[in-house]
Enzyme design. Sequence first.
Site, PDB file in Angstrom:
ATOM      1  N   GLU A  33     -31.491  15.502  -2.667  1.00  0.00           N
ATOM      2  CA  GLU A  33     -32.223  15.662  -3.926  1.00  0.00           C
ATOM      3  C   GLU A  33     -32.728  14.313  -4.432  1.00  0.00           C
ATOM      4  OE1 GLU A  33     -30.262  19.468  -6.152  1.00  0.00           O
ATOM      5  OE2 GLU A  33     -29.002  17.674  -6.029  1.00  0.00           O
ATOM      6  N   GLU A  53     -24.711  23.024  -0.332  1.00  0.00           N
ATOM      7  CA  GLU A  53     -23.840  23.453  -1.426  1.00  0.00           C
ATOM      8  C   GLU A  53     -23.476  24.931  -1.363  1.00  0.00           C
ATOM      9  OE1 GLU A  53     -26.089  19.870  -3.133  1.00  0.00           O
ATOM     10  OE2 GLU A  53     -26.413  21.429  -1.645  1.00  0.00           O
TER      11      GLU A  53
END
Length: 179
Positions: A33, A53
Amino acid sequence: MLDVVHGVIRKLLALPQVTIAVVRGVCLGGGCELASSCDLVVASEESSFATPEIHVGCYPPVALARFSSLIGYHRAAEMILTGRTFSAQEALAMGLINRVFPGDQLEGELKSLLEELLGKSGAVLRIAVKGLRELSLKGFADALRRSEDLYCTELLHTEDVEEGIRAFLEKRKPQWMHR
Protein backbone atom coordinates in the site's frame (compact mmCIF):
# COMPACT_ATOMS: atom_id res chain seq x y z
CA MET A 1 -2.03 1.02 13.72
CA LEU A 2 -4.41 2.49 11.14
CA ASP A 3 -3.71 6.03 12.34
CA VAL A 4 0.06 5.58 12.08
CA VAL A 5 0.22 3.79 8.72
CA HIS A 6 -2.49 5.89 7.11
CA GLY A 7 -0.92 9.04 8.55
CA VAL A 8 2.34 8.17 6.79
CA ILE A 9 0.49 7.54 3.52
CA ARG A 10 -1.46 10.81 3.84
CA LYS A 11 1.79 12.71 4.45
CA LEU A 12 3.47 10.95 1.54
CA LEU A 13 0.62 11.95 -0.78
CA ALA A 14 0.91 15.56 0.42
CA LEU A 15 4.63 15.93 -0.34
CA PRO A 16 5.35 18.49 -3.07
CA GLN A 17 8.18 16.33 -4.46
CA VAL A 18 7.95 13.38 -6.83
CA THR A 19 8.12 10.21 -4.75
CA ILE A 20 9.71 6.94 -5.87
CA ALA A 21 9.35 3.52 -4.26
CA VAL A 22 12.19 1.09 -4.93
CA VAL A 23 11.21 -2.53 -4.31
CA ARG A 24 13.74 -5.31 -3.91
CA GLY A 25 12.09 -8.56 -2.94
CA VAL A 26 8.77 -9.13 -1.24
CA CYS A 27 6.34 -6.18 -1.00
CA LEU A 28 3.36 -7.21 1.15
CA GLY A 29 0.32 -5.65 2.80
CA GLY A 30 1.01 -2.21 4.21
CA GLY A 31 4.33 -2.11 2.37
CA CYS A 32 2.51 -2.70 -0.91
CA GLU A 33 0.00 0.00 0.00
CA LEU A 34 2.85 2.38 0.85
CA ALA A 35 4.75 1.66 -2.37
CA SER A 36 1.59 2.11 -4.44
CA SER A 37 1.11 5.53 -2.86
CA CYS A 38 4.33 6.79 -4.46
CA ASP A 39 4.31 8.54 -7.81
CA LEU A 40 6.67 6.02 -9.39
CA VAL A 41 7.42 2.43 -8.41
CA VAL A 42 10.46 0.56 -9.71
CA ALA A 43 11.26 -3.00 -8.78
CA SER A 44 13.79 -5.74 -9.28
CA GLU A 45 12.53 -8.59 -11.44
CA GLU A 46 12.61 -11.00 -8.49
CA SER A 47 10.23 -8.79 -6.50
CA SER A 48 6.67 -9.85 -5.71
CA PHE A 49 3.57 -7.98 -4.56
CA ALA A 50 0.56 -9.02 -2.49
CA THR A 51 -2.05 -7.86 -0.03
CA PRO A 52 -2.34 -11.11 1.99
CA GLU A 53 -4.39 -9.71 4.87
CA ILE A 54 -7.41 -11.81 3.82
CA HIS A 55 -5.50 -14.92 4.94
CA VAL A 56 -5.62 -13.71 8.55
CA GLY A 57 -9.19 -12.45 8.48
CA CYS A 58 -8.50 -8.80 7.60
CA TYR A 59 -8.33 -6.59 4.54
CA PRO A 60 -5.93 -3.83 3.47
CA PRO A 61 -7.79 -0.52 4.00
CA VAL A 62 -5.70 1.65 1.65
CA ALA A 63 -5.89 -0.97 -1.11
CA LEU A 64 -9.64 -1.20 -0.58
CA ALA A 65 -9.95 2.58 -0.97
CA ARG A 66 -7.50 3.04 -3.84
CA PHE A 67 -6.66 -0.04 -5.88
CA SER A 68 -9.86 -0.11 -7.95
CA SER A 69 -9.02 3.27 -9.46
CA LEU A 70 -5.31 2.44 -9.65
CA ILE A 71 -5.37 -1.01 -11.29
CA GLY A 72 -9.04 -1.62 -12.08
CA TYR A 73 -11.79 -3.28 -10.11
CA HIS A 74 -11.15 -6.90 -11.11
CA ARG A 75 -7.40 -6.77 -10.47
CA ALA A 76 -8.03 -5.04 -7.14
CA ALA A 77 -10.64 -7.64 -6.24
CA GLU A 78 -8.20 -10.45 -7.04
CA MET A 79 -5.42 -8.90 -4.96
CA ILE A 80 -7.62 -8.05 -1.97
CA LEU A 81 -10.02 -11.01 -1.95
CA THR A 82 -7.54 -13.81 -2.70
CA GLY A 83 -4.31 -12.46 -1.26
CA ARG A 84 -2.52 -13.94 -4.28
CA THR A 85 1.11 -12.98 -4.82
CA PHE A 86 1.92 -11.26 -8.11
CA SER A 87 5.33 -11.29 -9.77
CA ALA A 88 7.02 -8.03 -10.69
CA GLN A 89 6.11 -8.65 -14.35
CA GLU A 90 2.43 -9.17 -13.43
CA ALA A 91 2.49 -6.02 -11.27
CA LEU A 92 3.97 -4.11 -14.20
CA ALA A 93 1.34 -5.46 -16.62
CA MET A 94 -1.52 -4.48 -14.31
CA GLY A 95 -0.16 -0.98 -13.72
CA LEU A 96 0.72 -1.42 -10.05
CA ILE A 97 4.36 -0.54 -10.78
CA ASN A 98 6.16 1.44 -13.49
CA ARG A 99 9.38 -0.37 -14.30
CA VAL A 100 11.10 -3.72 -13.67
CA PHE A 101 14.84 -4.29 -13.91
CA PRO A 102 17.24 -7.16 -13.23
CA GLY A 103 18.37 -6.91 -9.61
CA ASP A 104 21.97 -6.05 -10.50
CA GLN A 105 20.77 -3.16 -12.70
CA LEU A 106 18.23 -1.64 -10.29
CA GLU A 107 20.63 0.88 -8.71
CA GLY A 108 21.89 2.12 -12.07
CA GLU A 109 18.38 2.39 -13.53
CA LEU A 110 17.19 4.24 -10.42
CA LYS A 111 20.09 6.66 -10.81
CA SER A 112 19.12 7.21 -14.46
CA LEU A 113 15.51 7.88 -13.49
CA LEU A 114 16.60 10.35 -10.81
CA GLU A 115 18.89 12.13 -13.29
CA GLU A 116 16.02 12.29 -15.77
CA LEU A 117 13.74 13.87 -13.15
CA LEU A 118 16.45 16.24 -11.92
CA GLY A 119 16.81 17.48 -15.52
CA LYS A 120 13.25 18.79 -15.40
CA SER A 121 12.03 22.06 -13.93
CA GLY A 122 11.43 21.55 -10.21
CA ALA A 123 8.65 24.15 -10.29
CA VAL A 124 6.86 22.41 -13.16
CA LEU A 125 7.29 18.96 -11.56
CA ARG A 126 5.75 20.23 -8.30
CA ILE A 127 2.71 21.63 -10.12
CA ALA A 128 2.34 18.57 -12.34
CA VAL A 129 2.58 16.12 -9.44
CA LYS A 130 0.12 18.23 -7.44
CA GLY A 131 -2.36 18.11 -10.31
CA LEU A 132 -1.83 14.40 -10.94
CA ARG A 133 -2.46 13.56 -7.31
CA GLU A 134 -5.44 15.88 -6.90
CA LEU A 135 -7.17 14.55 -9.98
CA SER A 136 -6.32 10.86 -9.54
CA LEU A 137 -7.06 10.87 -5.80
CA LYS A 138 -10.46 12.61 -6.02
CA GLY A 139 -12.62 10.78 -3.50
CA PHE A 140 -9.66 8.91 -1.95
CA ALA A 141 -9.90 10.70 1.42
CA ASP A 142 -13.59 9.80 1.73
CA ALA A 143 -12.98 6.25 0.49
CA LEU A 144 -10.18 5.73 3.00
CA ARG A 145 -12.31 7.10 5.85
CA ARG A 146 -15.09 4.68 4.87
CA SER A 147 -12.62 1.79 4.62
CA GLU A 148 -11.29 2.63 8.09
CA ASP A 149 -14.85 2.89 9.43
CA LEU A 150 -15.76 -0.57 8.09
CA TYR A 151 -12.49 -1.93 9.49
CA CYS A 152 -13.06 -0.52 12.99
CA THR A 153 -16.83 -0.86 13.37
CA GLU A 154 -17.44 -4.14 11.57
CA LEU A 155 -14.29 -6.13 10.79
CA LEU A 156 -12.71 -5.83 14.24
CA HIS A 157 -15.96 -7.06 15.81
CA THR A 158 -15.96 -10.38 13.95
CA GLU A 159 -14.84 -13.61 15.57
CA ASP A 160 -12.96 -14.47 12.38
CA VAL A 161 -10.53 -11.54 12.65
CA GLU A 162 -9.52 -12.74 16.11
CA GLU A 163 -9.21 -16.34 14.88
CA GLY A 164 -7.21 -15.28 11.84
CA ILE A 165 -4.67 -13.34 13.87
CA ARG A 166 -4.45 -16.07 16.52
CA ALA A 167 -3.92 -18.74 13.83
CA PHE A 168 -1.24 -16.62 12.15
CA LEU A 169 0.64 -16.19 15.43
CA GLU A 170 0.29 -19.90 16.20
CA LYS A 171 1.41 -20.78 12.64
CA ARG A 172 -1.68 -22.84 11.87
CA LYS A 173 -4.56 -22.73 9.42
CA PRO A 174 -7.50 -20.65 10.69
CA GLN A 175 -10.77 -22.33 11.61
CA TRP A 176 -13.24 -19.76 10.26
CA MET A 177 -16.56 -19.36 12.08
CA HIS A 178 -17.93 -17.08 9.32
CA ARG A 179 -19.07 -14.52 11.84
